[in-house]
Design a protein around this motif. Structure first.
Motif, PDB file in Angstrom:
ATOM      1  N   LEU A  76       0.731  -1.076  -0.006  1.00  0.00           N
ATOM      2  CA  LEU A  76       0.064  -0.022  -0.027  1.00  0.00           C
ATOM      3  C   LEU A  76       0.932   1.212  -0.101  1.00  0.00           C
ATOM      4  CD1 LEU A  76      -2.800   1.254  -0.104  1.00  0.00           C
ATOM      5  CD2 LEU A  76      -2.653   0.972   2.675  1.00  0.00           C
ATOM      6  N   TYR A  77       2.053   1.312   0.650  1.00  0.00           N
ATOM      7  CA  TYR A  77       2.750   2.355   0.767  1.00  0.00           C
ATOM      8  C   TYR A  77       4.142   2.497  -0.011  1.00  0.00           C
ATOM      9  CZ  TYR A  77      -0.430   3.712   4.516  1.00  0.00           C
ATOM     10  OH  TYR A  77      -1.454   4.222   5.280  1.00  0.00           O
ATOM     11  N   SER A 123      -3.976   8.306  10.543  1.00  0.00           N
ATOM     12  CA  SER A 123      -4.389   7.075  10.047  1.00  0.00           C
ATOM     13  C   SER A 123      -3.458   6.093  10.827  1.00  0.00           C
ATOM     14  CB  SER A 123      -4.247   7.095   8.711  1.00  0.00           C
ATOM     15  OG  SER A 123      -5.030   7.844   7.970  1.00  0.00           O
ATOM     16  N   ASP A 169     -10.325   4.861   6.870  1.00  0.00           N
ATOM     17  CA  ASP A 169      -9.688   5.458   5.412  1.00  0.00           C
ATOM     18  C   ASP A 169      -9.102   4.466   4.473  1.00  0.00           C
ATOM     19  OD1 ASP A 169      -8.087   5.909   7.649  1.00  0.00           O
ATOM     20  OD2 ASP A 169      -7.012   7.490   6.499  1.00  0.00           O
ATOM     21  N   LEU A 170      -8.266   3.472   5.611  1.00  0.00           N
ATOM     22  CA  LEU A 170      -7.269   2.668   4.868  1.00  0.00           C
ATOM     23  C   LEU A 170      -7.812   1.168   4.758  1.00  0.00           C
ATOM     24  CD1 LEU A 170      -4.154   3.265   7.248  1.00  0.00           C
ATOM     25  CD2 LEU A 170      -4.833   4.573   5.031  1.00  0.00           C
ATOM     26  N   HIS A 182      -8.489  -0.357   1.210  1.00  0.00           N
ATOM     27  CA  HIS A 182      -7.420  -0.578   0.498  1.00  0.00           C
ATOM     28  C   HIS A 182      -6.816  -1.784   0.808  1.00  0.00           C
ATOM     29  CE1 HIS A 182      -8.224   3.478  -1.252  1.00  0.00           C
ATOM     30  NE2 HIS A 182      -8.022   3.907   0.096  1.00  0.00           N
ATOM     31  N   LEU A 205      -7.996  -4.253   2.290  1.00  0.00           N
ATOM     32  CA  LEU A 205      -9.127  -5.605   1.866  1.00  0.00           C
ATOM     33  C   LEU A 205      -8.826  -5.731   0.493  1.00  0.00           C
ATOM     34  CD1 LEU A 205     -11.265  -7.406   2.382  1.00  0.00           C
ATOM     35  CD2 LEU A 205     -12.711  -5.429   2.092  1.00  0.00           C
ATOM     36  N   LYS A 206      -8.347  -4.930  -0.260  1.00  0.00           N
ATOM     37  CA  LYS A 206      -8.518  -5.319  -1.712  1.00  0.00           C
ATOM     38  C   LYS A 206      -6.898  -5.984  -1.816  1.00  0.00           C
ATOM     39  CE  LYS A 206     -11.071  -1.423  -3.297  1.00  0.00           C
ATOM     40  NZ  LYS A 206     -11.128  -0.145  -4.067  1.00  0.00           N
ATOM     41  N   MET A 257      -2.349  11.971   2.318  1.00  0.00           N
ATOM     42  CA  MET A 257      -2.468  10.614   2.224  1.00  0.00           C
ATOM     43  C   MET A 257      -1.479  10.227   0.989  1.00  0.00           C
ATOM     44  SD  MET A 257      -4.150   8.140   3.923  1.00  0.00           S
ATOM     45  CE  MET A 257      -5.873   8.713   4.076  1.00  0.00           C
ATOM     46  N   ALA A 258      -0.201   9.666   1.370  1.00  0.00           N
ATOM     47  CA  ALA A 258       0.761   9.295   0.272  1.00  0.00           C
ATOM     48  C   ALA A 258       0.867   7.886   0.290  1.00  0.00           C
ATOM     49  CB  ALA A 258       2.127   9.956   0.595  1.00  0.00           C
ATOM     50  N   PHE A 259      -0.025   7.305  -0.655  1.00  0.00           N
ATOM     51  CA  PHE A 259      -0.020   5.756  -0.901  1.00  0.00           C
ATOM     52  C   PHE A 259       1.079   5.636  -2.033  1.00  0.00           C
ATOM     53  CE2 PHE A 259      -4.459   5.328   0.154  1.00  0.00           C
ATOM     54  CZ  PHE A 259      -4.361   5.221   1.543  1.00  0.00           C
ATOM     55  N   SER A 260       1.401   4.244  -2.203  1.00  0.00           N
ATOM     56  CA  SER A 260       2.294   3.867  -3.281  1.00  0.00           C
ATOM     57  C   SER A 260       1.570   4.355  -4.608  1.00  0.00           C
ATOM     58  CB  SER A 260       2.805   2.343  -3.174  1.00  0.00           C
ATOM     59  OG  SER A 260       1.696   1.656  -3.513  1.00  0.00           O
ATOM     60  N   ARG A 262       1.981   2.216  -6.847  1.00  0.00           N
ATOM     61  CA  ARG A 262       1.037   0.832  -7.174  1.00  0.00           C
ATOM     62  C   ARG A 262      -0.604   0.873  -6.567  1.00  0.00           C
ATOM     63  NH1 ARG A 262       3.512  -1.229  -3.648  1.00  0.00           N
ATOM     64  NH2 ARG A 262       5.344  -1.595  -4.904  1.00  0.00           N
ATOM     65  N   ALA A 263      -0.543   1.593  -5.500  1.00  0.00           N
ATOM     66  CA  ALA A 263      -2.212   1.764  -5.003  1.00  0.00           C
ATOM     67  C   ALA A 263      -3.044   2.272  -5.734  1.00  0.00           C
ATOM     68  CB  ALA A 263      -1.866   2.256  -3.566  1.00  0.00           C
ATOM     69  N   LEU A 323      -5.349   0.191  -7.535  1.00  0.00           N
ATOM     70  CA  LEU A 323      -6.013  -0.898  -6.846  1.00  0.00           C
ATOM     71  C   LEU A 323      -7.731  -0.425  -7.433  1.00  0.00           C
ATOM     72  CD1 LEU A 323      -5.118  -1.006  -2.977  1.00  0.00           C
ATOM     73  CD2 LEU A 323      -5.503  -2.764  -4.428  1.00  0.00           C
TER      74      LEU A 323
END
Lengths: 388, 388
Positions: free
Chosen positions: A100-101, A216, A241-242, A245, A247-248, B1-4, B6-7, B10
């Motif tokens: 995710l990160y 978060s 909020d997390l 994501h 779950l997927k 919110m800084a996701f990858s 990749r995210a 999703l």
């Protein structure tokens, strides 16, 4: 052969090699984090419904999610069952969080030292690991502030209760201070608590996620240290909020966690027999911890410093004369003793020589004294060679 | 919110939403790939040793690896137990392969259509998906050659035996031809065989990996379609050059697969009672397949074309007048019928309108006719609206 860029960071795992060597029956192993064989509870499968054999939900079994949420609320974590994701051991939480990160070069913040399998998966995904040093009661707060001022980490990963490897338990004051800093800088917290229930003095402060007001968070736990690791049942609880994501990502990783283990875990979580088992486990491990401390005093008091762990499964020794403890492995194994060198618990192993992680829960008490005596001899021999 | 990065790929999973909707008891579902509840075998746990509760090896249980290797050798796959990795359902093989091979922009080669959960995880990791069209007996070989001439895919992912979703089984000739092409171009093969044992005419050609002479390969299977999906026990067998990398990735994903499910799987693999169960399963599903075919002839012969599947769990319908079948979902669910639209099984869904995947194994035979009648009415209604 064209592998991913990521694959170039796949390291040969020192843990794997040590644990493999430690399989030989004559080896006295302080290396792993295994529960004591004798304390694995007898479990009953006779009442499990056939329907547990069918495919299940990616979220996990509804009744188990409810039970885990109730337990977490009792700890002070504000959550509903809808925020609980059952995972295939809490190691999977780290895999999902990494996905995710973390891109190549993503900054993340870790304790130094930190859990080595977390370090491995975060580094596999390309994380740039910033660290904050641990003191006896939690992180160095001024260093934590300066890291947060100088960096913008995607998350901070903490093990505040009987940390692996250091056994550190954060104080109330430091938990509050950490939560306030994370809120101030808007940094996501991943709080890993596999050892919370293994407390030997009865105390354990509430989780840091329960003290956050804005940031978060992901809180993760497992039944591996208190019930049966072979079930591979862990869980995460995430801020709303997390959750979608994660779950997927869970679904694409393995569809769902095995239902057989989930059903068994549900027979225990929140039950009186589980409380009884936990109480026996704490007593059992406390006795082992005390015996270990006593044997350490005999063999290591001139060689190392350490704190007596108030929970968890490990002693963390700092050698008075630091050396690269990875160089001790061969001599130790030749003497039929296995331990975990401290260097791999740091992102920059070569800057952190001189620690040993010793597990006290798994070794046969009959062989404890002989094992530590041999290990001390290995250290002494290396010091002599170093000095020569 | 800084996701990858990749995210950002999703996707909300259409499958998840459809399966969730299909949970309502009144819904007649042709959507999932679930085994029939009635055919889940009764399993016994009384003899499981307590030691299965302890941590295990990342590779999997030694006896299970031996048994799986013996089964694979009997199929013609040249392998030793040391090449077998037990995974948490064969979905995990796809996760490990994605980690090993895929960076953003990595080209991979897939059948069109292909398994949608494979597509999802490969795309999550950023794969550039090249496809080769499937014919009734396997891929279009001239297109496969031209793809291999024009691209340098990291691997090709194939489901040669009762493919999901198309039910296609590759002919002997095409298996040989595919193997020869992969050897010629030096492309790694990932061969996914969850449905091999569900054969209704007794036939099934040997795996393609057994026909390779040079290329690297991963062969993956599962007990989910033949024993109990709730155990989450699958396996991969890899050529020796790939195995060590996959093992390290497995360890960092979830340490190891649950041992309880592994132990149960071992009670069945290679046993006479498993052969007996498989035989009953084939008979049961063959009857369901025949009933489904008959009901399809009644309700869909003017609407769609299809091949009668010789194995697996699905019919794959091609509408005579193609339309975006995703647009049928709402009307179908309103009529208490669930099916799987065909578009998500292609990397370019908008270029492949007009297919429906219908599962025949799970539906109650009493409701089959009514379900297909309602679904046909939904299609007819949409055609009328389209034409208007």
């Amino acid at each position: 052969m064209a592998f991913s860029e990521r694959a170039s960071r796949l390291k040969s795992s020192l843990i794997r090699e040590i644990l493999a060597a430690a399989q030989r029956p004559q080896v006295m192993s302080f290396a792993g984090g295994l529960p004591a064989e004798a304390m694995l509870p007898k479990v009953d499968w006779a009442d499990m419904p056939t329907s547990m054999g069918q495919y299940g939900m990616s979220e996990g079994e509804p009744a188990l999610r409810e039970a885990l949420a109730a337990e977490a609320r009792a700890l002070g974590v504000p959550c509903e069952a809808s925020q609980v994701l059952v995972v295939s051991g809490s190691q999977q939480t780290l895999d999902l969080a990494a996905k995710l990160y973390i891109d190549k070069g993503t900054e993340i913040l870790l304790e130094a030292p930190t859990y080595l399998a977390a370090l491995q998966i975060f580094q596999l995904f390309g994380a740039d690991c910033i660290t904050v040093p641990l003191e006896a009661d939690g992180p160095d707060l001024s260093k934590l502030r300066s890291r947060l001022e100088q960096h913008k980490p995607a998350f901070i990963y903490l093990i505040p209760t009987f940390q692996n490897p250091s056994a550190v338990r954060y104080s109330e004051a430091k938990r509050d201070a950490v939560a306030a800093l994370l809120d101030e800088f808007g940094v996501t917290l991943i709080e890993d608590e596999p050892y919370r229930e293994l407390t030997f003095d009865g105390g354990s402060a509430t989780p840091i996620v329960s003290r956050l007001r804005k940031s978060s968070w992901i809180y993760t736990g497992t039944v591996s240290k208190t019930l049966l690791p072979g079930l591979r049942v862990g869980y995460l609880i995430a801020s709303p909020d997390l959750f979608p994501h994660l779950l997927k990502l869970k679904q694409s990783a393995d569809l769902h966690t095995n239902r057989v283990g989930q059903w068994q875990a549900l027979q225990w979580i929140g039950s009186e027999k589980y409380q009884q088992h936990l109480s026996e486990l704490r007593d059992f491990y406390r006795v082992r911890r005390d015996a270990f401390e006593s044997a350490l005093q005999t063999h290591f008091s001139d060689l190392a410093d350490w704190q007596v762990p108030q929970g968890g499964l490990f002693f963390w020794l700092a050698l008075k004369q630091p050396l690269d403890t990875r160089t001790l492995m061969q001599a130790a194994l030749a003497a039929d003793v296995a331990f975990m060198p401290g260097e791999p618990f740091f992102p920059e192993p070569d800057e952190h020589h001189g620690h040993l992680r010793l597990n006290f829960s798994h070794i046969d008490p009959q062989r404890l004294d002989e094992g530590l005596k041999r290990l001390a001899a290995v250290v002494r021999q290396a010091r002599a060679t170093d000095a020569a």
